[in-house]
Design a protein around this motif. Structure first.
Motif, mmCIF file in Angstrom:
data_model
loop_
_atom_site.group_PDB
_atom_site.id
_atom_site.type_symbol
_atom_site.label_atom_id
_atom_site.label_comp_id
_atom_site.label_asym_id
_atom_site.label_seq_id
_atom_site.Cartn_x
_atom_site.Cartn_y
_atom_site.Cartn_z
ATOM 1 N N ALA A 28 0.852 -1.193 0.000
ATOM 2 C CA ALA A 28 0.000 0.000 0.000
ATOM 3 C C ALA A 28 0.888 1.243 0.000
ATOM 4 C CB ALA A 28 -0.895 -0.005 1.223
ATOM 5 N N LEU A 29 0.351 2.332 -0.510
ATOM 6 C CA LEU A 29 1.090 3.590 -0.503
ATOM 7 C C LEU A 29 1.149 4.152 0.910
ATOM 8 C CD1 LEU A 29 -0.429 5.269 -3.681
ATOM 9 C CD2 LEU A 29 1.785 4.151 -3.468
ATOM 10 N N ALA A 30 2.253 4.761 1.231
ATOM 11 C CA ALA A 30 2.428 5.389 2.537
ATOM 12 C C ALA A 30 1.451 6.564 2.666
ATOM 13 C CB ALA A 30 3.859 5.872 2.694
ATOM 14 N N PRO A 31 1.020 6.882 3.888
ATOM 15 C CA PRO A 31 0.072 7.984 4.079
ATOM 16 C C PRO A 31 0.540 9.306 3.480
ATOM 17 C CG PRO A 31 0.255 6.718 6.097
ATOM 18 C CD PRO A 31 1.294 6.189 5.152
ATOM 19 N N HIS A 32 1.827 9.639 3.610
ATOM 20 C CA HIS A 32 2.295 10.914 3.056
ATOM 21 C C HIS A 32 2.236 10.929 1.532
ATOM 22 C CE1 HIS A 32 6.071 8.637 2.698
ATOM 23 N NE2 HIS A 32 6.428 9.539 1.788
ATOM 24 N N VAL A 33 2.393 9.757 0.910
ATOM 25 C CA VAL A 33 2.288 9.671 -0.551
ATOM 26 C C VAL A 33 0.833 9.848 -0.973
ATOM 27 C CG1 VAL A 33 2.607 8.166 -2.561
ATOM 28 C CG2 VAL A 33 4.335 8.212 -0.749
ATOM 29 N N ARG A 34 -0.101 9.206 -0.253
ATOM 30 C CA ARG A 34 -1.527 9.370 -0.556
ATOM 31 C C ARG A 34 -1.963 10.820 -0.406
ATOM 32 N NH1 ARG A 34 -2.120 4.770 2.793
ATOM 33 N NH2 ARG A 34 -3.324 6.020 4.242
ATOM 34 N N ARG A 35 -1.490 11.490 0.669
ATOM 35 C CA ARG A 35 -1.818 12.906 0.870
ATOM 36 C C ARG A 35 -1.298 13.758 -0.278
ATOM 37 N NH1 ARG A 35 -0.826 11.876 6.197
ATOM 38 N NH2 ARG A 35 1.344 12.454 5.995
ATOM 39 N N HIS A 36 -0.052 13.520 -0.667
ATOM 40 C CA HIS A 36 0.540 14.291 -1.762
ATOM 41 C C HIS A 36 -0.249 14.088 -3.060
ATOM 42 C CE1 HIS A 36 3.484 16.161 -4.359
ATOM 43 N NE2 HIS A 36 3.475 15.069 -5.105
ATOM 44 N N LEU A 37 -0.597 12.852 -3.357
ATOM 45 C CA LEU A 37 -1.378 12.577 -4.561
ATOM 46 C C LEU A 37 -2.742 13.256 -4.496
ATOM 47 C CD1 LEU A 37 -0.594 8.801 -5.139
ATOM 48 C CD2 LEU A 37 0.114 10.720 -6.569
ATOM 49 N N GLY A 38 -3.389 13.202 -3.347
ATOM 50 C CA GLY A 38 -4.693 13.847 -3.184
ATOM 51 C C GLY A 38 -4.615 15.349 -3.397
ATOM 52 N N HIS A 39 -3.618 15.992 -2.788
ATOM 53 C CA HIS A 39 -3.447 17.445 -2.959
ATOM 54 C C HIS A 39 -3.168 17.799 -4.415
ATOM 55 C CE1 HIS A 39 -3.653 18.535 1.226
ATOM 56 N NE2 HIS A 39 -2.735 17.646 1.544
ATOM 57 N N THR A 40 -2.320 17.003 -5.056
ATOM 58 C CA THR A 40 -1.966 17.264 -6.449
ATOM 59 C C THR A 40 -3.171 17.099 -7.361
ATOM 60 O OG1 THR A 40 0.284 16.500 -6.020
ATOM 61 C CG2 THR A 40 -0.410 16.601 -8.331
ATOM 62 N N LEU A 41 -3.950 16.041 -7.167
ATOM 63 C CA LEU A 41 -5.133 15.822 -7.995
ATOM 64 C C LEU A 41 -6.189 16.894 -7.771
ATOM 65 C CD1 LEU A 41 -5.409 11.947 -7.720
ATOM 66 C CD2 LEU A 41 -4.815 13.279 -9.762
ATOM 67 N N ARG A 42 -6.374 17.317 -6.498
ATOM 68 C CA ARG A 42 -7.344 18.384 -6.216
ATOM 69 C C ARG A 42 -6.927 19.697 -6.867
ATOM 70 N NH1 ARG A 42 -6.686 16.711 -1.057
ATOM 71 N NH2 ARG A 42 -8.041 14.980 -0.565
ATOM 72 N N ALA A 43 -5.631 19.972 -6.903
ATOM 73 C CA ALA A 43 -5.146 21.210 -7.517
ATOM 74 C C ALA A 43 -5.284 21.163 -9.044
ATOM 75 C CB ALA A 43 -3.688 21.449 -7.143
ATOM 76 N N PHE A 44 -5.150 19.974 -9.607
ATOM 77 C CA PHE A 44 -5.176 19.828 -11.063
ATOM 78 C C PHE A 44 -6.596 19.782 -11.623
ATOM 79 C CE2 PHE A 44 -4.790 17.400 -15.036
ATOM 80 C CZ PHE A 44 -3.849 18.170 -15.683
ATOM 81 N N TYR A 45 -7.497 19.097 -10.910
ATOM 82 C CA TYR A 45 -8.863 18.932 -11.400
ATOM 83 C C TYR A 45 -9.812 19.857 -10.641
ATOM 84 C CZ TYR A 45 -7.230 14.799 -13.845
ATOM 85 O OH TYR A 45 -6.568 13.964 -14.678
ATOM 86 N N PRO A 46 -10.748 20.488 -11.340
ATOM 87 C CA PRO A 46 -11.704 21.364 -10.653
ATOM 88 C C PRO A 46 -12.650 20.548 -9.762
ATOM 89 C CG PRO A 46 -12.308 21.107 -12.960
ATOM 90 C CD PRO A 46 -10.974 20.430 -12.774
ATOM 91 N N ALA A 47 -13.141 21.183 -8.691
ATOM 92 C CA ALA A 47 -14.064 20.501 -7.771
ATOM 93 C C ALA A 47 -15.409 20.224 -8.437
ATOM 94 C CB ALA A 47 -14.265 21.344 -6.517
ATOM 95 N N ASP A 48 -15.811 21.069 -9.365
ATOM 96 C CA ASP A 48 -17.083 20.915 -10.066
ATOM 97 C C ASP A 48 -16.785 20.768 -11.558
ATOM 98 O OD1 ASP A 48 -19.799 20.794 -10.531
ATOM 99 O OD2 ASP A 48 -20.059 22.967 -10.525
ATOM 100 N N PRO A 49 -16.763 19.535 -12.065
ATOM 101 C CA PRO A 49 -16.409 19.340 -13.475
ATOM 102 C C PRO A 49 -17.416 19.985 -14.423
ATOM 103 C CG PRO A 49 -17.201 17.290 -12.520
ATOM 104 C CD PRO A 49 -17.104 18.293 -11.403
ATOM 105 N N ALA A 50 -16.921 20.472 -15.546
ATOM 106 C CA ALA A 50 -17.781 21.113 -16.540
ATOM 107 C C ALA A 50 -18.700 20.092 -17.211
ATOM 108 C CB ALA A 50 -16.924 21.820 -17.584
ATOM 109 N N GLU A 51 -18.239 18.863 -17.321
ATOM 110 C CA GLU A 51 -19.023 17.802 -17.951
ATOM 111 C C GLU A 51 -19.486 16.824 -16.876
ATOM 112 O OE1 GLU A 51 -16.914 15.931 -21.123
ATOM 113 O OE2 GLU A 51 -16.177 17.827 -21.889
ATOM 114 N N PRO A 52 -20.636 16.190 -17.080
ATOM 115 C CA PRO A 52 -21.092 15.203 -16.092
ATOM 116 C C PRO A 52 -20.142 14.000 -16.051
ATOM 117 C CG PRO A 52 -22.597 15.308 -17.968
ATOM 118 C CD PRO A 52 -21.555 16.358 -18.187
ATOM 119 N N VAL A 53 -20.035 13.404 -14.877
ATOM 120 C CA VAL A 53 -19.180 12.227 -14.741
ATOM 121 C C VAL A 53 -19.953 11.001 -15.212
ATOM 122 C CG1 VAL A 53 -17.843 13.187 -12.844
ATOM 123 C CG2 VAL A 53 -19.887 11.861 -12.348
ATOM 124 N N GLY A 54 -19.236 9.960 -15.552
ATOM 125 C CA GLY A 54 -19.858 8.717 -15.993
ATOM 126 C C GLY A 54 -20.557 8.009 -14.845
#
Length: 68
Positions: A28-54
């Motif tokens: 499993a990924l270490a907690p600090h790696v999961r946190r880093h990935l989560g922060h990076t993904l949140r910064a990259f992707y908008p909280a409210d997508p312009a298109e509906p999700v599948g």
């Protein structure tokens, strides 16, 4: 002979069978790696997508309690 994509036995989603028949999962990924990935993904992707999700993504989000 070079390996093809289908012949590879390693990778993030691959599980190797041991001689005893049990499945060895990648660590499993270490907690600090999961946190880093989560922060990076949140910064990259908008909280409210312009298109509906599948449908599959929507079902996963509902299961996680993020929408619904």
């Amino acid at each position: 002979m070079p390996e093809t994509h289908g012949e590879r036995s390693h990778g993030s989603h691959a599980a190797a069978a041991t001689e005893a028949g049990s499945v060895r999962r990648p660590p499993a990924l270490a907690p600090h790696v999961r946190r880093h990935l989560g922060h990076t993904l949140r910064a990259f992707y908008p909280a409210d997508p312009a298109e509906p999700v599948g449908e599959r993504i929507e079902a996963l989000l509902i299961r996680l309690g993020k929408i619904g």
